[in-house]
Write an enzyme that holds these catalytic residues in place. Structure first.
Site, PDB file in Angstrom:
ATOM      1  N   HIS A  20       0.829  -1.202   0.000  1.00  0.00           N
ATOM      2  CA  HIS A  20       0.000   0.000   0.000  1.00  0.00           C
ATOM      3  C   HIS A  20       0.869   1.259   0.000  1.00  0.00           C
ATOM      4  O   HIS A  20       1.786   1.391   0.789  1.00  0.00           O
ATOM      5  CB  HIS A  20      -0.914  -0.017   1.222  1.00  0.00           C
ATOM      6  CG  HIS A  20      -1.874   1.109   1.251  1.00  0.00           C
ATOM      7  ND1 HIS A  20      -2.222   1.741   2.408  1.00  0.00           N
ATOM      8  CD2 HIS A  20      -2.576   1.729   0.262  1.00  0.00           C
ATOM      9  CE1 HIS A  20      -3.096   2.694   2.143  1.00  0.00           C
ATOM     10  NE2 HIS A  20      -3.318   2.700   0.840  1.00  0.00           N
ATOM     11  N   ALA A 119       3.994   9.488 -22.586  1.00  0.00           N
ATOM     12  CA  ALA A 119       3.197   8.302 -22.242  1.00  0.00           C
ATOM     13  C   ALA A 119       3.784   7.704 -20.967  1.00  0.00           C
ATOM     14  O   ALA A 119       4.472   6.682 -20.985  1.00  0.00           O
ATOM     15  CB  ALA A 119       3.201   7.295 -23.392  1.00  0.00           C
ATOM     16  N   ASN A 120       3.526   8.400 -19.860  1.00  0.00           N
ATOM     17  CA  ASN A 120       4.071   8.029 -18.558  1.00  0.00           C
ATOM     18  C   ASN A 120       2.993   8.230 -17.507  1.00  0.00           C
ATOM     19  O   ASN A 120       2.248   9.212 -17.566  1.00  0.00           O
ATOM     20  CB  ASN A 120       5.261   8.929 -18.192  1.00  0.00           C
ATOM     21  CG  ASN A 120       6.296   9.015 -19.286  1.00  0.00           C
ATOM     22  OD1 ASN A 120       6.911   8.022 -19.632  1.00  0.00           O
ATOM     23  ND2 ASN A 120       6.477  10.199 -19.842  1.00  0.00           N
TER      24      ASN A 120
END
Length: 129
Positions: A20, A119-120
């Site tokens: 988490h 594109a990240n």
């Protein structure tokens, strides 16, 4: 032999170690990779595998509670913008330089062969319960 899901042993193992709040950067072939985070480089050649293929494969396996991308993606890459907005309605946009700084704290970086700009996305892992 595993018959479904992510077959790449390095990526499957790295995903199993996430918890988490951990960050996972899914990036194009041109994103600078910082020293420190674990890197699984899937790039084979320009465009292969694509950002969309890798992102969707990861989303099949991960619980994601948040996502951050570079605001420059809106003008430079409409296809990636549409993909990210569909997958993450609450997508946070920051300057590209800030995304690069944030990526240094990622637990895992997955480099794709994507050859389109910006594109990240930095994913923040959630929990399944």
């Amino acid at each position: 032999m595993k018959k479904a899901g992510i077959l790449n042993r390095h990526l499957a193992g790295a995903l199993a170690e996430l918890g988490h709040g951990h960050g996972v950067l899914v990036c194009d072939a041109g994103m600078p990779i910082p020293v420190g985070p674990r890197v699984v480089d899937l790039a084979f050649r320009a465009g292969v595998p694509s950002f969309a293929e890798v992102l969707d494969g990861l989303l099949d396996e991960l619980v994601v509670e948040g996502a951050t991308a570079a605001r420059e993606v809106r003008e430079a890459n409409p296809g990636a913008t549409a993909l990210l907005q569909t997958r993450f309605p609450a997508l946070e946009l920051v300057p590209h330089e800030e995304l690069k700084s944030l990526s240094a704290n990622a637990r895992l970086i997955v480099r794709t062969g994507e050859a389109r700009p910006y594109a990240n996305v930095l994913l923040r892992c959630g929990v399944f319960f």
